[in-house]
Design a protein around this motif. Structure first.
Motif, PDB file in Angstrom:
ATOM      1  N   ILE A 269     -11.415  29.985  22.532  1.00 10.38           N
ATOM      2  CA  ILE A 269     -11.008  29.825  23.924  1.00 10.38           C
ATOM      3  C   ILE A 269     -11.709  28.606  24.519  1.00 10.38           C
ATOM      4  O   ILE A 269     -12.935  28.517  24.519  1.00 10.38           O
ATOM      5  N   ARG A 270     -10.902  27.690  25.014  1.00  9.52           N
ATOM      6  CA  ARG A 270     -11.429  26.492  25.656  1.00  9.52           C
ATOM      7  C   ARG A 270     -10.825  26.380  27.051  1.00  9.52           C
ATOM      8  O   ARG A 270      -9.743  26.905  27.315  1.00  9.52           O
ATOM      9  N   VAL A 271     -11.519  25.672  27.924  1.00  7.32           N
ATOM     10  CA  VAL A 271     -11.078  25.531  29.306  1.00  7.32           C
ATOM     11  C   VAL A 271     -11.028  24.044  29.669  1.00  7.32           C
ATOM     12  O   VAL A 271     -11.999  23.319  29.480  1.00  7.32           O
ATOM     13  N   ASN A 272      -9.859  23.619  30.142  1.00  2.00           N
ATOM     14  CA  ASN A 272      -9.683  22.257  30.665  1.00  2.00           C
ATOM     15  C   ASN A 272      -9.907  21.162  29.631  1.00  2.00           C
ATOM     16  O   ASN A 272     -10.279  20.041  29.983  1.00  2.00           O
ATOM     17  N   THR A 273      -9.679  21.449  28.354  1.00  2.38           N
ATOM     18  CA  THR A 273      -9.824  20.400  27.346  1.00  2.38           C
ATOM     19  C   THR A 273      -8.487  19.760  26.976  1.00  2.38           C
ATOM     20  O   THR A 273      -8.471  18.688  26.380  1.00  2.38           O
ATOM     21  N   ALA A 274      -7.373  20.409  27.323  1.00  2.00           N
ATOM     22  CA  ALA A 274      -6.048  19.885  26.966  1.00  2.00           C
ATOM     23  C   ALA A 274      -5.047  20.298  28.038  1.00  2.00           C
ATOM     24  O   ALA A 274      -3.999  20.880  27.750  1.00  2.00           O
ATOM     25  N   PHE A 275      -5.380  19.990  29.284  1.00  2.00           N
ATOM     26  CA  PHE A 275      -4.570  20.469  30.399  1.00  2.00           C
ATOM     27  C   PHE A 275      -3.117  20.039  30.284  1.00  2.00           C
ATOM     28  O   PHE A 275      -2.196  20.859  30.396  1.00  2.00           O
TER      29      PHE A 275
ATOM     30  N   ALA B 188      -7.054  16.285  37.829  1.00  2.00           N
ATOM     31  CA  ALA B 188      -8.030  15.192  37.919  1.00  2.00           C
ATOM     32  C   ALA B 188      -8.975  15.402  39.097  1.00  2.00           C
ATOM     33  O   ALA B 188     -10.130  14.949  39.062  1.00  2.00           O
ATOM     34  N   ARG B 189      -8.525  16.126  40.117  1.00  2.62           N
ATOM     35  CA  ARG B 189      -9.346  16.374  41.299  1.00  2.62           C
ATOM     36  C   ARG B 189     -10.090  17.708  41.220  1.00  2.62           C
ATOM     37  O   ARG B 189     -10.756  18.107  42.172  1.00  2.62           O
ATOM     38  N   GLY B 190      -9.961  18.403  40.089  1.00  6.41           N
ATOM     39  CA  GLY B 190     -10.696  19.652  39.907  1.00  6.41           C
ATOM     40  C   GLY B 190     -10.036  20.863  40.506  1.00  6.41           C
ATOM     41  O   GLY B 190     -10.677  21.922  40.633  1.00  6.41           O
ATOM     42  N   HIS B 191      -8.748  20.781  40.851  1.00  7.63           N
ATOM     43  CA  HIS B 191      -8.048  21.905  41.464  1.00  7.63           C
ATOM     44  C   HIS B 191      -7.022  22.565  40.540  1.00  7.63           C
ATOM     45  O   HIS B 191      -6.395  23.551  40.941  1.00  7.63           O
ATOM     46  N   ALA B 192      -6.827  22.050  39.359  1.00  7.53           N
ATOM     47  CA  ALA B 192      -5.901  22.674  38.408  1.00  7.53           C
ATOM     48  C   ALA B 192      -6.628  22.838  37.075  1.00  7.53           C
ATOM     49  O   ALA B 192      -7.373  21.945  36.644  1.00  7.53           O
ATOM     50  N   HIS B 193      -6.389  23.963  36.429  1.00 10.57           N
ATOM     51  CA  HIS B 193      -7.196  24.343  35.270  1.00 10.57           C
ATOM     52  C   HIS B 193      -6.320  24.954  34.184  1.00 10.57           C
ATOM     53  O   HIS B 193      -5.286  25.571  34.463  1.00 10.57           O
ATOM     54  N   SER B 194      -6.759  24.788  32.956  1.00  9.89           N
ATOM     55  CA  SER B 194      -6.062  25.397  31.819  1.00  9.89           C
ATOM     56  C   SER B 194      -7.024  26.284  31.038  1.00  9.89           C
ATOM     57  O   SER B 194      -8.180  25.921  30.818  1.00  9.89           O
ATOM     58  N   ILE B 195      -6.526  27.451  30.660  1.00 10.56           N
ATOM     59  CA  ILE B 195      -7.215  28.330  29.718  1.00 10.56           C
ATOM     60  C   ILE B 195      -6.455  28.212  28.405  1.00 10.56           C
ATOM     61  O   ILE B 195      -5.242  28.461  28.365  1.00 10.56           O
ATOM     62  N   GLU B 196      -7.129  27.822  27.339  1.00  9.43           N
ATOM     63  CA  GLU B 196      -6.452  27.433  26.099  1.00  9.43           C
ATOM     64  C   GLU B 196      -6.892  28.312  24.922  1.00  9.43           C
ATOM     65  O   GLU B 196      -8.077  28.615  24.773  1.00  9.43           O
TER      66      GLU B 196
END
Length: 226
Positions: free
Chosen positions: A73-79, A111-119
């Protein structure tokens, strides 16, 4: 830098990143009609799907899967890769509401820190995940995808665990489905949703906490309702 030709001047003026955050703060969200349609419209449903974070349910088989940690599980590495995977055609979903203007907007928010991905990664291949938007202590889930059994479900469990650990109070699912109901998703009137949203916007979730390491066992323990 070359401008995106699919974004008209009017759409740029109305739907820039700041305006998009204001939309979320006012209980509406954008969608596209189709992947190849450059228009963006706003949606304010009469009934809103939410996950009460203190009532999240993990089916027993899925609890075992999450504990066994079949994915990295990675976060914000491949949004952007997650957004593109959510937009890709799949059986039963040949088209999508994620068009180029939507893709462009959420890239800005990320890019502004308001959108995130759980991968979910397996053997260094992205096999599932989800993405959404954070504002105050609210998280607005947008879309998910899965290329391995249960990958999107595992991502959802990790999202809920990380939101609870990081002080978030509201998880917006937008629309309710039978698939989401098994996890405890509920449908409430938009008016009630707006009251919950107003409270959530007065608080702050720690977005940095979303990316901190979390084992499968701890994810189950945090996410599952007592």
């Amino acid at each position: 830098m070359e401008e995106d030709p699919d974004f008209s001047a009017v759409e740029r003026e109305v739907f820039d990143a700041d305006a998009l955050l204001r939309c979320y703060a006012n209980g509406v969200f954008p969608m596209g009609e189709a992947r190849d349609d450059p228009r963006v419209f706003l949606v304010e449903p009469d009934q809103r799907g939410i996950f009460p974070l203190d009532q999240f349910n993990i089916p027993s088989r899925l609890r075992r899967t999450v504990r066994n940690a079949p994915f990295d599980i990675r976060v914000n590495t491949a949004f952007l890769a997650v957004v593109d995977a959510c937009a890709a055609s799949a059986p039963g979903r040949e088209d999508t509401w994620i068009n180029d203007p939507i893709r462009h907007l959420y890239t800005q928010l990320h890019a502004r820190g308001h959108a995130h991905s759980i991968e979910c990664w397996q053997d260094e291949v992205l096999v599932g995940g989800l993405y959404g938007v954070s504002l105050g202590s609210a998280f607005f889930g947008e879309s998910m995808f899965s290329r391995r059994t249960d990958a999107s479900k595992v991502a959802l469990v990790h999202l809920v665990a990380r939101l609870k650990r990081s002080g978030f109070t509201l998880l917006d699912a937008q629309f309710i489905t039978d698939h989401l109901k098994q996890f405890g998703a509920q449908e409430i009137p938009q008016r009630a949703y707006l009251r919950k949203l107003a409270v959530a916007l007065r608080l702050s979730g720690d977005t940095r906490g979303l990316a901190l390491p979390l084992s499968g066992a701890d994810a189950v323990s945090l996410a599952q309702a007592a």
